[in-house]
Design a protein around this motif. Structure first.
Motif, mmCIF file in Angstrom:
data_model
loop_
_atom_site.group_PDB
_atom_site.id
_atom_site.type_symbol
_atom_site.label_atom_id
_atom_site.label_comp_id
_atom_site.label_asym_id
_atom_site.label_seq_id
_atom_site.Cartn_x
_atom_site.Cartn_y
_atom_site.Cartn_z
ATOM 1 N N ALA A 132 -57.974 25.743 33.377
ATOM 2 C CA ALA A 132 -59.048 26.688 33.069
ATOM 3 C C ALA A 132 -59.963 26.142 31.988
ATOM 4 O O ALA A 132 -61.188 26.292 32.054
ATOM 5 C CB ALA A 132 -58.453 28.029 32.641
ATOM 6 N N THR A 135 -62.181 23.386 33.505
ATOM 7 C CA THR A 135 -63.214 23.971 34.350
ATOM 8 C C THR A 135 -64.346 24.544 33.507
ATOM 9 O O THR A 135 -65.529 24.363 33.819
ATOM 10 C CB THR A 135 -62.607 25.085 35.226
ATOM 11 O OG1 THR A 135 -61.603 24.516 36.068
ATOM 12 C CG2 THR A 135 -63.680 25.754 36.079
ATOM 13 N N LEU A 322 -64.551 31.502 34.870
ATOM 14 C CA LEU A 322 -63.670 31.728 36.011
ATOM 15 C C LEU A 322 -64.183 32.870 36.884
ATOM 16 O O LEU A 322 -64.136 32.791 38.115
ATOM 17 C CB LEU A 322 -62.247 32.007 35.541
ATOM 18 C CG LEU A 322 -61.313 30.784 35.493
ATOM 19 C CD1 LEU A 322 -61.889 29.682 34.607
ATOM 20 C CD2 LEU A 322 -59.920 31.184 35.026
ATOM 21 N N VAL A 327 -62.893 33.670 40.708
ATOM 22 C CA VAL A 327 -61.448 33.601 40.481
ATOM 23 C C VAL A 327 -60.968 34.917 39.880
ATOM 24 O O VAL A 327 -61.549 35.418 38.921
ATOM 25 C CB VAL A 327 -61.094 32.429 39.539
ATOM 26 C CG1 VAL A 327 -59.619 32.438 39.180
ATOM 27 C CG2 VAL A 327 -61.484 31.105 40.185
ATOM 28 N N LEU A 354 -57.970 28.959 41.493
ATOM 29 C CA LEU A 354 -58.824 28.103 40.675
ATOM 30 C C LEU A 354 -58.852 26.681 41.233
ATOM 31 O O LEU A 354 -59.921 26.060 41.338
ATOM 32 C CB LEU A 354 -58.328 28.098 39.231
ATOM 33 C CG LEU A 354 -59.056 27.160 38.256
ATOM 34 C CD1 LEU A 354 -60.551 27.466 38.204
ATOM 35 C CD2 LEU A 354 -58.439 27.248 36.863
#
Length: 457
Positions: A132, A135, A322, A327, A354
């Protein structure tokens, strides 16, 4: 911040440099970054609250039955997938994994959920949380972003200014030292004071779920200046001392002790050093599961958007990014960038989802490049860690690309693998509170990944 392509090609990146056919999908990563940046500004967030044009499609794979097969898919499984489900249902019950265990397997091409066991249950993800963080950093800063460390001069003082480059080495610092020395000597100066400016980040603090015992072995107090990844309490002062030693070796007298100060706007730039691209740093962070890089990237994401460079500021952006990818954040709780927090909770379904989004976004391809490969020496799935080396899992060496996660009481493994017939599978497994030996838990977890690959039928 750099630009990225607006369109996701029909063929999306996969590990090993190959590409697999995916259904056409518009990603618009550059637009998504602009959207998230706008959302970070309170005035703009109300206007953009209903915007969903840049989110990925709504398939989540979160709904499942207690038997481990997604509701409604039992009758559509082919023979191989049916065997996969049967094997996983048996092997998830391995006593080494304990009773607090979850897992999800997605078909990489259709995004359909092939298997789900407690996938929506919130468990400690350990270092799988770094997926996470990576990303978020890549989305907000872009894969080509570089971090800059500077040296400025004013009033007889050289100030080393941290820019969030966790990978700065003494060799890189020496390049700045050389330029600074040349400037000083040209000006007829042979003595100088040395200060460090790490004001880019807020004062170091402990995340919820951390304890003081993490410092400095598991993670150092998070500062914007460090040299050679020093595992010390004050990386900024340590960097200043390395700088001072280099100046002394070059014939410059350093007056007094190295101290901390904020550079003045009137100070004159003397030298600077830029890091490797963010894409390379992300790969390094994931391969070795580097906690310090992860926490630094969380703060630099906040700096990019003008938010406080704190745990809270970074985590708020993780949630926004996210969400922008579509997500699910159901049962999602995050308090840091590294996954060290024992208060972190992420469902396996969220991690699998994800990873699915990551495979569809070229700007995030360095995350796939950075996933450790089963049996890859020097990575967290290397033989030196006893991974993929037993009778059931060794068949998956070189075939599984996955992020590891290990804390006391938590082991996770999330990644991608390609079956012998060319089908791509995305998976996430998490266990908490098993009483088995850590090595035994990891062997069982590696066996699940080998099962997904199909080499252990």
């Amino acid at each position: 911040m750099t630009g990225t392509p607006d369109e996701t090609p029909t063929n999306s990146f996969v590990p090993g440099g190959n590409r697999r056919h995916r259904k056409a999908r518009v990603s618009r990563i550059g637009a998504r970054r602009s959207l998230v940046l706008a959302m970070a500004v309170p005035v703009a967030s109300a206007t953009l609250a209903g915007t969903s044009a840049f989110a990925a499609d709504g398939s989540t794979g979160a709904d499942s039955t207690a038997q481990g097969v997604t509701a409604g898919r039992t009758g559509t499984l082919d023979a191989d997938d049916a065997q996969l489900v049967k094997s996983l249902n048996e092997r998830i019950a391995d006593k080494r994994l304990g009773s607090d265990v979850s897992g999800v397997v997605l078909d990489g091409d259709s995004d359909a959920t092939l298997w789900d066991h407690n996938g929506s249950t919130a468990l400690m993800p350990a270092s799988n949380a770094k997926l996470a963080t990576a990303t978020t950093a890549l989305t907000l800063m872009g894969p080509n972003h570089r971090f800059t460390t500077k040296v400025v001069y004013g009033n007889g003082t050289l100030t080393l200014v941290g820019g969030g480059d966790r990978t700065l080495t003494s060799a890189g610092l020496a390049e700045m030292t050389k330029a600074a020395v040349a400037g000083l000597k040209a000006a007829g100066r042979t003595d100088v004071k040395v200060r460090v400016d790490d004001s880019l980040f807020a004062e170091p603090s402990l995340a919820n779920g951390w304890n003081q015992g993490y410092y400095p072995t598991e993670v150092t107090p998070v500062r914007s200046l460090v040299v050679d990844g020093a595992a010390v309490e004050d990386t900024s002062i340590d960097a200043g001392k390395v700088f001072a030693k280099q100046l002394t070796a070059a014939g410059i007298t350093v007056d007094g002790e190295v101290g901390r100060a904020t550079a003045s706007r009137s100070d004159v730039p003397v030298a600077q050093h830029t890091s490797a691209p963010l894409s390379d740093i992300v790969k390094q962070m994931l391969k070795t599961s580097d906690n310090n890089i992860a926490e630094t990237l969380l703060r630099m994401a906040a700096v990019t958007t003008g938010k406080p460079a704190t745990f809270e500021g970074g985590v708020e952006l993780v949630r926004q990014v996210l969400s922008s990818y579509g997500v699910s954040l159901d049962n999602f709780e995050l308090h840091d960038g590294s996954g060290l927090s024992r208060a972190d909770r992420i469902p396996a379904a969220t991690l699998a989802q994800l990873l699915d989004r990551i495979t569809e976004a070229p700007a995030l391809s360095s995350i796939l490049d950075g996933l450790p490969i089963a049996g890859e020496a020097g990575s967290s799935l290397g033989p030196e860690w006893g991974r993929f080396d037993d009778a059931h899992s060794k068949c998956a060496v070189g075939k599984v690309h996955a992020k590891t996660g290990t804390l006391t009481g938590a082991v996770a493994l999330s990644g991608v693998t390609r079956t012998e017939d060319g089908e791509w599978r995305i998976f996430s497994f998490i266990e908490n509170n098993s009483t088995a030996a850590p090595a035994a838990i990891k062997d069982a977890m590696d066996g699940l990944a080998a099962t997904v690959n199909g080499c252990w039928a």
